[in-house]
Write an enzyme that holds these catalytic residues in place. Structure first.
Site, PDB file in Angstrom:
ATOM      1  NE  ARG A  66      71.808  14.499 -91.489  1.00 32.78           N
ATOM      2  CZ  ARG A  66      72.723  14.641 -90.530  1.00 32.78           C
ATOM      3  NH1 ARG A  66      72.488  15.422 -89.495  1.00 32.78           N
ATOM      4  NH2 ARG A  66      73.874  14.018 -90.620  1.00 32.78           N
ATOM      5  CG  ASP A 120      74.999  10.432 -92.051  1.00 31.32           C
ATOM      6  OD1 ASP A 120      75.884   9.677 -92.485  1.00 31.32           O
ATOM      7  OD2 ASP A 120      74.886  11.625 -92.386  1.00 31.32           O
ATOM      8  NE  ARG A 170      78.825   3.748 -97.989  1.00 33.84           N
ATOM      9  CZ  ARG A 170      80.090   4.058 -98.232  1.00 33.84           C
ATOM     10  NH1 ARG A 170      81.057   3.539 -97.495  1.00 33.84           N
ATOM     11  NH2 ARG A 170      80.399   4.899 -99.195  1.00 33.84           N
ATOM     12  CE1 TYR A 190      68.416   9.208 -97.261  1.00 39.29           C
ATOM     13  CE2 TYR A 190      69.079   9.382 -99.558  1.00 39.29           C
ATOM     14  CZ  TYR A 190      69.272   8.864 -98.288  1.00 39.29           C
ATOM     15  OH  TYR A 190      70.312   7.988 -98.055  1.00 39.29           O
TER      16      TYR A 190
END
Length: 283
Positions: A206, A57, A55, A118
């Site tokens: 992040r 952001d 999910r 990622y």
């Protein structure tokens, strides 16, 4: 009893125009857009509900996102193999579903996943980022030393409590297994971080990428990110980077015969030394 079919969706989206993946009242989300389009194509009201691998952001992109949906066989049989084309005709241009296929037994897009990969892209050109890539690459005006950064990432690998790099959520574990984290040059002035884990908690990617920028531009020593990890608490010196540089590139799954057992394993709440992650929002 209504006969049902489970479908796997492989999809991509530009996250700039979305308030994240998860449906939210009054906000444009990836889940909401796809579900509404699916309900329109299949003439189902309310529309079917998607389950997603990660999910993401608000503002985070995806190139290799995976989701599944359970549909009445009667509704699906009316469109069958034409569903991808029909969806393309009603979806906005910032979302594409590349492939739709019947999922194998035991498949769960979220819980059957082995890992998520990622990429975070950073431009360290002192005069700025290519304007044509400004929506997918972060500008960092200081030069980055990737050798220092890779020495620091090696200290973060393995199973750890990443509470120092996660936004805590009630009842959610912050224990994760970081399988890969390294930096390389995509071009002369763009560095890309590849981050792979069994699952990620909220803001983890992040945050750990932000910590490494401080090492790469020599504001912090190589050992600092690992020291923050060991402390186990959020450190205000760790910068949580903007979402636009982050892209979900790939989700991996075990072979078909192991999907159900993987999903059962993943549903257990993880403790250090165990092997059962609880997947939460990433970004």
């Amino acid at each position: 009893m209504t006969a049902l079919v489970r479908l796997r969706f492989d999809l991509a989206y530009d996250g700039a125009g979305f308030a994240g993946w998860a449906r939210q009242p009054g906000r444009r989300t990836v889940q909401g857009v796809i579900e509404d389009a699916l309900g329109r194509v299949l003439r189902l009201d309310p529309p079917p509900v998607l389950t997603v691998a990660g999910r993401t952001d608000a503002g985070v992109h995806a190139r290799g996102q995976v989701a599944h949906v359970v549909l009445p066989v009667a509704a699906y049989s009316q469109v069958g193999g034409t569903l991808p084309r029909r969806m393309a005709g009603v979806l906005p241009p910032d979302v594409r579903i590349w492939r739709i296929e019947q999922a194998p037994d035991g498949f769960d897009a979220r819980f059957s996943a082995l890992s998520r990969r990622y990429a975070y892209r950073v431009c360290d050109n002192p005069v700025g980022v290519d304007p044509l890539r400004r929506h997918e690459v972060l500008w960092h005006p200081r030069p980055l030393d990737l050798d220092r950064m890779n020495a620091a990432t090696a200290l973060l690998l393995g199973e750890n409590d990443f509470a120092a790099y996660c936004r805590r959520r009630e009842g959610a574990t912050t224990i994760r297994r970081l399988l890969r984290y390294d930096w390389e040059r995509e071009s002369a002035d763009v560095a890309v971080a590849t981050v792979v884990a069994d699952a990620f908690c909220h803001s983890m990617v992040r945050a750990i990428v932000g910590a490494l920028l401080s090492v790469g531009d020599r504001r912090r020593p190589v050992e600092w990110p690992a020291e923050v990890l060991s402390a186990g608490v959020r450190d205000s010196a760790v910068q949580v980077l903007p979402p636009h540089g982050l892209t979900l590139e790939e989700v991996t799954y075990p072979e078909a015969g192991l999907l159900a057992s993987r999903a059962q394993e993943t549903r257990r709440v993880r403790v250090l030394g165990a092997t059962a992650p609880e997947e939460r929002q990433a970004g």
